[in-house]
Design an enzyme around this catalytic site. Structure first.
Site, PDB file in Angstrom:
ATOM      1  N   HIS A 144      28.273  -5.182 -38.059  1.00 27.46           N
ATOM      2  CA  HIS A 144      29.193  -4.823 -37.518  1.00 27.46           C
ATOM      3  C   HIS A 144      29.099  -5.155 -36.332  1.00 27.46           C
ATOM      4  CE1 HIS A 144      29.969  -0.256 -35.737  1.00 27.46           C
ATOM      5  NE2 HIS A 144      30.878  -0.921 -34.930  1.00 27.46           N
ATOM      6  N   GLU A 170      36.334  -6.298 -32.320  1.00 29.34           N
ATOM      7  CA  GLU A 170      34.716  -6.392 -31.546  1.00 29.34           C
ATOM      8  C   GLU A 170      34.962  -7.241 -31.078  1.00 29.34           C
ATOM      9  OE1 GLU A 170      31.721  -5.213 -32.754  1.00 29.34           O
ATOM     10  OE2 GLU A 170      33.593  -3.457 -33.648  1.00 29.34           O
ATOM     11  N   HIS A 207      33.820  -6.571 -27.576  1.00 23.24           N
ATOM     12  CA  HIS A 207      32.386  -6.270 -26.859  1.00 23.24           C
ATOM     13  C   HIS A 207      32.855  -7.611 -26.359  1.00 23.24           C
ATOM     14  CE1 HIS A 207      30.556  -2.743 -28.273  1.00 23.24           C
ATOM     15  NE2 HIS A 207      31.848  -2.963 -29.311  1.00 23.24           N
TER      16      HIS A 207
END
Ligand SMILES: *[C@@H]1O[C@H](CO)[C@@H](O)[C@H](O)[C@H]1NC(C)=O
Ligand SMILES: *[C@@H]1O[C@H](CO)[C@@H](O)[C@H](O)[C@H]1NC(C)=O
Ligand SMILES: *[C@@H]1O[C@H](CO)[C@@H](O)[C@H](O)[C@H]1NC(C)=O
Ligand SMILES: *[C@@H]1O[C@H](CO)[C@@H](O)[C@H](O)[C@H]1NC(C)=O
Ligand SMILES: *[C@@H]1O[C@H](CO)[C@@H](O)[C@H](O)[C@H]1NC(C)=O
Ligand SMILES: *[C@@H]1O[C@H](CO)[C@@H](O)[C@H](O)[C@H]1NC(C)=O
Length: 228
Positions: free
Chosen positions: A64, A116, A120
């Site tokens: 993920h 992502e 992040h």
């Protein structure tokens, strides 16, 4: 004299503001990494507004994300001001990631990777640039095959069997020698019932060494866990 004092005060204040500004922009400050893997059938089971693009979800744990995290604040850092996602040029890395880090919901892998990285990866850019971030994540995925570890402990998808949190954690802990974290999703069809969704491994600041995860687990206490 008074003038000198006030301009000195101004200078001190201005520097303080400047420092605060420098520290708040883009800055990836974080304590450790959470490496989050997901069980695609659970994504598709709870993703009910729009069905998964592939009607038969993958039957292995996929990435993920790799999330720089803060011990005292569970929501930050995110969306830092580092460089935004650039297309992954290496064909080898792309094909590795298509296996380890596919978008199991919409099927657009590049969009998932971009999301992502932008949310992040930008927060740990001083430690891992974009190439290193994806490369390291793929290595992490390869170094501990969660699907295999669970299978070896007879934890395989089953339509009726359930497990306790510790049943699932202990074989992983035995292999990694550190404590992972599990995250569950509630069964949309049945209240007070949960499915295993994610397994989190934690790494120290440089994303090289595993450490114990110590955040609160994302599963209900004392509710058996389904794995289907
Ligand atoms: C973690 O978050 C807290 C609270 O927002 C903040 O004070 C602290 O500086 C952050 N730690 C790091 C390493 O960024
Ligand atoms: C970060 O950006 C994403 C995508 O634009 C957005 O969904 C999310 O809410 C943002 N998070 C924060 C904390 O601003
Ligand atoms: C996938 O997402 C990217 C970025 O949002 C977009 O540019 C591209 O057109 C999408 N590809 C497909 C096949 O939808
Ligand atoms: C992980 O383990 C599963 C179950 O044993 C196996 O099917 C799969 O090929 C393994 N994946 C990798 C990348 O080795
Ligand atoms: C498989 O299970 C055995 C027995 O519990 C254990 O000793 C071994 O470490 C496990 N191996 C893997 C790769 O999970
Ligand atoms: C988790 O571990 C870190 C590092 O040892 C520590 O600073 C933090 O307080 C711990 N958090 C909890 C909730 O135990």
């Amino acid at each position: 004299m008074a003038m000198l004092k006030s301009s000195l005060a101004f200078l001190v204040l201005a520097s303080a503001f400047f420092l605060c500004f420098i520290m708040s922009i883009g800055d990836g400050s974080y304590d450790y990494f959470q490496f989050v893997q997901q069980w695609p059938p659970t994504n598709c089971r709870v993703h009910i507004k729009q069905p998964c693009s592939n009607p038969r979800p993958l039957q292995y744990f996929t990435i993920h994300g790799l999330w720089p995290s803060n011990y005292s604040n569970p929501t930050i850092p995110s969306n830092c001001t580092g460089p935004q996602f650039k297309k992954i040029l290496s064909p080898q890395l792309r094909s590795s990631l298509m296996r380890s880090w596919p978008d199991v919901e919409s099927g657009n892998d590049t969009r998932f990777w971009a999301g992502e990285w932008n949310k992040h990866g930008t927060c740990s850019e001083q430690t891992l640039n974009q190439m290193q971030y994806f490369d390291r994540s793929h290595q992490m995925w390869s170094s501990f095959n969660i699907t295999k570890i669970l299978k070896n402990a007879s934890i395989v998808p089953h339509p009726t069997q359930t497990w306790k949190y510790s049943d699932i954690v202990s074989p992983i802990k035995k292999v990694t020698q550190t404590t992972p974290l599990l995250r569950c999703k509630r069964d949309p069809a049945k209240p007070k019932s949960q499915f295993l969704h994610e397994v989190v491994l934690c790494y120290e600041y440089h994303a090289l060494q595993l450490i114990d995860c110590n955040r609160t687990a994302g599963c209900w206490n004392n509710v058996d866990i389904k794995f289907q």
